[in-house]
Scaffold this motif. Structure first.
Motif, mmCIF file in Angstrom:
data_model
loop_
_atom_site.group_PDB
_atom_site.id
_atom_site.type_symbol
_atom_site.label_atom_id
_atom_site.label_comp_id
_atom_site.label_asym_id
_atom_site.label_seq_id
_atom_site.Cartn_x
_atom_site.Cartn_y
_atom_site.Cartn_z
ATOM 1 N N ASP A 125 70.493 111.427 7.084
ATOM 2 C CA ASP A 125 70.614 112.879 7.025
ATOM 3 C C ASP A 125 69.890 113.448 5.811
ATOM 4 O O ASP A 125 69.121 114.408 5.917
ATOM 5 N N ALA A 126 70.140 112.875 4.642
ATOM 6 C CA ALA A 126 69.536 113.397 3.408
ATOM 7 C C ALA A 126 68.016 113.282 3.451
ATOM 8 O O ALA A 126 67.299 114.184 3.005
ATOM 9 N N LEU A 127 67.513 112.180 3.981
ATOM 10 C CA LEU A 127 66.062 112.015 4.104
ATOM 11 C C LEU A 127 65.458 113.107 4.975
ATOM 12 O O LEU A 127 64.428 113.711 4.625
ATOM 13 N N ILE A 134 59.706 119.703 3.106
ATOM 14 C CA ILE A 134 58.336 119.270 2.809
ATOM 15 C C ILE A 134 57.402 119.704 3.943
ATOM 16 O O ILE A 134 56.263 120.140 3.719
ATOM 17 N N LEU A 135 57.897 119.600 5.186
ATOM 18 C CA LEU A 135 57.119 120.072 6.336
ATOM 19 C C LEU A 135 56.807 121.563 6.215
ATOM 20 O O LEU A 135 55.678 121.999 6.467
ATOM 21 N N ALA A 136 57.816 122.335 5.838
ATOM 22 C CA ALA A 136 57.618 123.774 5.706
ATOM 23 C C ALA A 136 56.610 124.085 4.604
ATOM 24 O O ALA A 136 55.780 124.979 4.749
ATOM 25 N N VAL A 161 58.643 115.741 -5.837
ATOM 26 C CA VAL A 161 58.972 114.354 -6.174
ATOM 27 C C VAL A 161 58.910 114.131 -7.683
ATOM 28 O O VAL A 161 59.784 113.479 -8.265
ATOM 29 N N VAL A 162 57.910 114.706 -8.341
ATOM 30 C CA VAL A 162 57.758 114.490 -9.781
ATOM 31 C C VAL A 162 58.916 115.095 -10.558
ATOM 32 O O VAL A 162 59.566 114.421 -11.366
ATOM 33 N N TYR A 163 59.215 116.391 -10.341
ATOM 34 C CA TYR A 163 60.261 116.992 -11.173
ATOM 35 C C TYR A 163 61.652 116.469 -10.817
ATOM 36 O O TYR A 163 62.540 116.395 -11.677
ATOM 37 N N GLY A 359 61.261 109.616 -2.703
ATOM 38 C CA GLY A 359 60.307 110.706 -2.560
ATOM 39 C C GLY A 359 59.062 110.281 -1.801
ATOM 40 O O GLY A 359 58.553 111.020 -0.948
ATOM 41 N N ILE A 360 58.572 109.092 -2.084
ATOM 42 C CA ILE A 360 57.407 108.568 -1.378
ATOM 43 C C ILE A 360 57.724 108.404 0.114
ATOM 44 O O ILE A 360 56.909 108.734 0.984
ATOM 45 N N ALA A 361 58.939 107.920 0.409
ATOM 46 C CA ALA A 361 59.349 107.762 1.809
ATOM 47 C C ALA A 361 59.423 109.111 2.522
ATOM 48 O O ALA A 361 59.000 109.254 3.676
ATOM 49 N N VAL A 362 59.977 110.130 1.848
ATOM 50 C CA VAL A 362 60.084 111.470 2.437
ATOM 51 C C VAL A 362 58.697 112.034 2.746
ATOM 52 O O VAL A 362 58.472 112.611 3.820
ATOM 53 N N LEU A 363 57.756 111.862 1.823
ATOM 54 C CA LEU A 363 56.392 112.338 2.066
ATOM 55 C C LEU A 363 55.777 111.629 3.270
ATOM 56 O O LEU A 363 55.099 112.258 4.094
#
Length: 460
Positions: A125-127, A134-136, A161-163, A359-363
């Protein structure tokens, strides 16, 4: 659009600077995950509202307003109602528990196996919540600046992802407050009035749209009920929202500031629906209604002002993206990773590492999914279908057992998946059947298995 791009770059740089200040304040494990449990009313209200109102709420509600008129606000209304209910009725007992994740409630009430099983659902769910925003972000940057979609996703999502990685919850809190102000000014006080002006005022909006567009039930009662089944209950049990509750200084901060945030969400939904209605008048033949928000911004605003509104939209999206990202990372480091490390708890450095990896996975996921509302619906169907019944049972039913909880999670989760595959992501059947199967299996298996000795209900 050089001036607009400059404004957006300034905004992105500001988010990174705030992330750096958040890093300096995140000196402990608790600081990183829940901002030291010390937020006052202003910070709490801003971060709560910013967390809920993201890409799907902004881009999605404008799209719903474009297609269905004012009734498109019900998505945000369901989210706002969930925020109000959570802060009024559940915040007090949750703050007493001094926990980090939703699944820790299940461990206290059942056993570690229930926590591990639920953590997998919560992670998914969180992912997906992170992915929707990120899509938006990618959609807005692609349409407005003509960038390739993958470049838009990596640039906009990369800032998040950075901040999020460097400062955790303190970075999210500081950026959320600025994002809350920017999106309120940009969307509610700039874009909405200008769109209405371009249409010719309220009277012209009424004259140029069918009367059905001004009905609050035009979207259909079945859809309204489904929004509440998915998003209202999803808010009540979502890790990204609970993690914000854990940041409150005390229960009064949560109850009063959280309730205000909920009403703000409802007003925000009305504003976005009206923007969508104006877009329908000004741009009646869009090839892709998912681009309604970006198209109306591009068509109706002058240079510079357009950049500010783009920044406002990115603010809404980044706040929710970072919330989903940190929620997924927290579930990994607090619920799943200790199991693999023999019970050893995570450190601040481990938290940062896994936030970056998450973050890398979400991207990566965002590059292969293309519909913000469908992605959000997928996330909430799995969450509510798999988690609502066993979690509410953990709090309110003393006869509930671990076997019943695991059976309910498993069957509810699988049922939601089956009906989403069979009937589509937009169908109502996944949430209805998953809740029905989850409830029946929870009650039957609990009654047929051994009664538990301890109950978190007594602690609450």
């Amino acid at each position: 659009m050089a001036l607009d791009l400059f404004v957006v770059l300034i905004y992105a740089a500001g988010m990174l600077v705030l992330g750096y200040y958040g890093m300096r304040r995140a000196k402990t494990h608790e600081d990183y995950l829940v901002a030291g449990r010390n937020l006052g009313p202003s910070l709490y209200m801003g971060t709560m509202a910013a967390t809920v109102l993201g890409g799907a709420s902004t881009v999605g509600t404008v799209r719903l307003g474009y297609v269905h008129g004012i009734s498109g606000f019900w998505l945000c209304a369901a989210l706002g109602a969930g925020i109000i209910a959570l802060n009024l009725f559940l915040a007090k007992p949750l703050l007493k528990l001094k926990i980090f994740t939703v699944t820790q409630v299940l461990e206290k009430r059942y056993n570690p196996m229930a926590r591990q099983a639920s953590a997998v659902i919560m992670l998914a769910d969180a992912l997906m919540i992170g992915v929707t925003s990120i899509l938006a972000i990618g959609t807005v940057l692609q349409v407005l600046f003509g960038l390739p979609f993958w470049v838009s996703v990596l640039l906009g999502g990369g800032v998040v992802v950075v901040y999020s990685t460097i400062g955790g919850m303190w970075s999210l809190t500081l950026t959320d407050i600025v994002q809350f102000v920017i999106k309120t000014v940009g969307l509610m006080f700039i874009l909405l009035p200008i769109c209405l002006y371009r249409v010719g005022g309220w009277d012209q909006l009424v004259a140029k749209l069918p009367a059905s567009n001004f009905s609050f039930t035009e979207i259909g009662w079945d859809t309204i009920i489904t929004y509440f089944m998915i998003y209202f209950f999803g808010i009540l049990i979502g890790q990204d929202i609970w993690q914000r509750v854990f940041t409150a200084r005390d229960e009064k901060v949560a109850q009063y500031a959280g309730t205000f945030a909920g009403f703000y969400c409802i007003l925000y939904g009305l504003a976005c629906a009206l923007i969508g209605m104006a877009a329908h008048v000004l741009l009646p033949n869009l090839d892709n209604v998912n681009n309604a928000f970006a198209a109306i911004v591009k068509a109706s605003l002058p240079d510079g002002i357009r950049g500010l509104v783009i920044a406002a939209a990115l603010a809404a999206m980044m706040s929710t993206a970072s919330a989903g990202l940190l929620a997924a990372s927290t579930v990994l480091t607090e619920d799943l990773l200790p199991r693999l490390r023999g019970g050893k708890q995570s450190s601040l450095s481990i938290n940062r590492l896994f936030t970056m990896l998450t973050g890398i996975a979400v991207l990566g996921i965002a590059l292969v999914v293309n519909d913000v509302i469908s992605a959000l619906t997928l996330a909430y169907n799995l969450l509510v279908g798999g988690m609502l019944i066993p979690l509410m049972g953990a709090i309110f039913w003393k006869r509930a057992t671990t076997s019943g909880a695991i059976a309910s999670m498993t069957l509810g989760f699988v049922t939601a998946l089956v009906f989403m595959f069979k009937d589509g992501l937009d169908a109502n059947t996944p949430i209805y059947y998953s809740l029905a199967v989850g409830l029946v299996s929870f009650v039957l298996v609990s009654l047929l298995s051994r009664r538990p000795e301890a109950s978190v209900a007594r602690a609450i």
